[in-house]
Design a protein around this motif. Structure first.
Motif, PDB file in Angstrom:
ATOM      1  N   ALA A  14       0.757  -2.239  -2.498  1.00 50.41           N
ATOM      2  CA  ALA A  14       1.833  -3.141  -2.092  1.00 50.41           C
ATOM      3  C   ALA A  14       3.128  -2.711  -2.767  1.00 50.41           C
ATOM      4  O   ALA A  14       3.129  -2.305  -3.928  1.00 50.41           O
ATOM      5  N   CYS A  15       4.232  -2.785  -2.018  1.00 45.04           N
ATOM      6  CA  CYS A  15       5.541  -2.465  -2.588  1.00 45.04           C
ATOM      7  C   CYS A  15       6.045  -3.706  -3.334  1.00 45.04           C
ATOM      8  O   CYS A  15       6.101  -4.790  -2.763  1.00 45.04           O
ATOM      9  N   HIS A  16       6.385  -3.513  -4.612  1.00 45.72           N
ATOM     10  CA  HIS A  16       6.822  -4.665  -5.420  1.00 45.72           C
ATOM     11  C   HIS A  16       8.101  -5.320  -4.893  1.00 45.72           C
ATOM     12  O   HIS A  16       8.140  -6.523  -4.675  1.00 45.72           O
ATOM     13  N   PRO A  17       9.184  -4.536  -4.678  1.00 49.02           N
ATOM     14  CA  PRO A  17      10.442  -5.184  -4.261  1.00 49.02           C
ATOM     15  C   PRO A  17      10.414  -5.811  -2.871  1.00 49.02           C
ATOM     16  O   PRO A  17      10.982  -6.876  -2.680  1.00 49.02           O
ATOM     17  N   CYS A  18       9.739  -5.163  -1.862  1.00 48.49           N
ATOM     18  CA  CYS A  18       9.886  -5.697  -0.499  1.00 48.49           C
ATOM     19  C   CYS A  18       8.599  -6.297   0.059  1.00 48.49           C
ATOM     20  O   CYS A  18       8.607  -6.921   1.116  1.00 48.49           O
ATOM     21  N   GLY A  19       7.452  -6.092  -0.638  1.00 52.63           N
ATOM     22  CA  GLY A  19       6.226  -6.744  -0.218  1.00 52.63           C
ATOM     23  C   GLY A  19       5.455  -6.036   0.885  1.00 52.63           C
ATOM     24  O   GLY A  19       4.379  -6.501   1.271  1.00 52.63           O
ATOM     25  N   ALA A  30       7.376   7.130  -1.906  1.00 52.75           N
ATOM     26  CA  ALA A  30       8.424   6.160  -1.600  1.00 52.75           C
ATOM     27  C   ALA A  30       7.947   5.190  -0.526  1.00 52.75           C
ATOM     28  O   ALA A  30       7.256   5.576   0.417  1.00 52.75           O
ATOM     29  N   CYS A  31       8.317   3.933  -0.674  1.00 51.94           N
ATOM     30  CA  CYS A  31       7.996   2.916   0.320  1.00 51.94           C
ATOM     31  C   CYS A  31       8.727   3.264   1.616  1.00 51.94           C
ATOM     32  O   CYS A  31       9.914   3.576   1.604  1.00 51.94           O
ATOM     33  N   GLY A  32       7.982   3.214   2.759  1.00 53.65           N
ATOM     34  CA  GLY A  32       8.570   3.577   4.032  1.00 53.65           C
ATOM     35  C   GLY A  32       9.590   2.575   4.533  1.00 53.65           C
ATOM     36  O   GLY A  32      10.343   2.835   5.479  1.00 53.65           O
ATOM     37  N   ARG A  33       9.623   1.393   3.925  1.00 50.22           N
ATOM     38  CA  ARG A  33      10.572   0.386   4.382  1.00 50.22           C
ATOM     39  C   ARG A  33      11.819   0.333   3.505  1.00 50.22           C
ATOM     40  O   ARG A  33      12.931   0.360   4.009  1.00 50.22           O
ATOM     41  N   CYS A  34      11.614   0.250   2.150  1.00 53.07           N
ATOM     42  CA  CYS A  34      12.796   0.089   1.301  1.00 53.07           C
ATOM     43  C   CYS A  34      13.045   1.282   0.384  1.00 53.07           C
ATOM     44  O   CYS A  34      14.070   1.337  -0.303  1.00 53.07           O
ATOM     45  N   GLY A  35      12.109   2.247   0.337  1.00 53.39           N
ATOM     46  CA  GLY A  35      12.353   3.455  -0.438  1.00 53.39           C
ATOM     47  C   GLY A  35      11.982   3.385  -1.908  1.00 53.39           C
ATOM     48  O   GLY A  35      12.107   4.372  -2.634  1.00 53.39           O
ATOM     49  N   SER A  36      11.491   2.224  -2.380  1.00 50.46           N
ATOM     50  CA  SER A  36      11.096   2.116  -3.789  1.00 50.46           C
ATOM     51  C   SER A  36       9.804   2.890  -4.029  1.00 50.46           C
ATOM     52  O   SER A  36       8.971   2.983  -3.133  1.00 50.46           O
ATOM     53  N   PRO A  37       9.623   3.437  -5.233  1.00 50.09           N
ATOM     54  CA  PRO A  37       8.353   4.122  -5.515  1.00 50.09           C
ATOM     55  C   PRO A  37       7.188   3.132  -5.542  1.00 50.09           C
ATOM     56  O   PRO A  37       7.323   2.026  -6.062  1.00 50.09           O
TER      57      PRO A  37
END
Ligand SMILES: [Zn+2]
Length: 219
Positions: A14-19, A30-37
């Motif tokens: 799960a991506c922490h910043p965008c869920g 990198a998260c495919g939606r918001c780019g966070s690792p």
């Protein structure tokens, strides 16, 4: 209720910043939606928690030994540490204030440091003891963390009150800076601890309430 599964056991991150939840993603991608690792667990959680806790313990000494409040009038200057302040309030009959300062500035920081040390130590040892109690302890630490700056407010309030009465000049001592550092470091330590570490070795997952059906019990 269906069988509990963890994201980790299903290969999900799960991506922490965008869920967003990603299947088959690799650690650090990198998260495919918001780019966070993406990380399964907070990176270096235990190392960071230990480092912040060590720094907080170190600052706990000056926070208690240096004056937090300097009271000066025409005749003399009085310097109070947290505990001498508590004693002063107590003997002058301000029992409520003495209790608030003692609990907020002495007991609560000590409790938080002790609780986080226990949580990090047991997670590091992969301890299976009292998992539910440890989860509760972490929630308590999180809740009281919001009230940790209470003491700084008490000194600020006192300074204002004494000034209104015009009796003396009250200023914050160096100890207040050390105390605020302890509070901030403890908050950061609590943030860097990943509470999921407490449950990582809890295997196998039971279909029933795990509290009432220990995994070793024959079915
Ligand atoms: Zn994201």
């Amino acid at each position: 209720m269906s069988e509990p599964r963890t994201a980790q056991s299903l290969g999900l991150i799960a991506c922490h910043p965008c869920g967003a939840v990603w299947q088959g993603a690799t650690e650090g991608a990198a998260c495919g939606r918001c780019g966070s690792p993406l990380h399964r667990r907070k990176p270096d959680s235990l190392n960071r928690t230990w480092a912040l806790l060590a720094a907080a313990y170190l600052m706990y000494l000056p926070a208690n030994l240096l004056p937090v409040m300097v009271t000066s009038n025409l005749l003399n200057t009085k310097q109070d540490t947290i505990l001498s302040g508590v004693i002063y309030f107590w003997v002058t009959g301000a029992w409520g204030l003495a209790t608030v300062v003692f609990v907020a500035s002495f007991l609560v920081p000590l409790f938080k440091l002790g609780a986080l040390t226990t949580l990090a130590w047991m997670a590091q040892r992969h301890s299976a003891n009292n998992r539910a109690d440890r989860a509760r302890l972490y929630r308590i630490v999180e809740v009281i963390g919001r009230w940790s700056m209470l003491d700084v407010f008490v000194v600020a309030l006192l300074a204002g009150l004494v000034r209104i009465q015009g009796l003396a000049e009250v200023t914050a001592g160096l100890g207040i800076a050390a105390f605020a550092t302890v509070v901030v470091l403890t908050m950061l330590a609590s943030l860097s601890f990943d509470p999921r570490l407490t449950w990582d070795d809890a295997q196998p997952l039971s279909t029933e309430n795990p509290l009432h059906h220990p995994p070793h019990e024959p079915t």
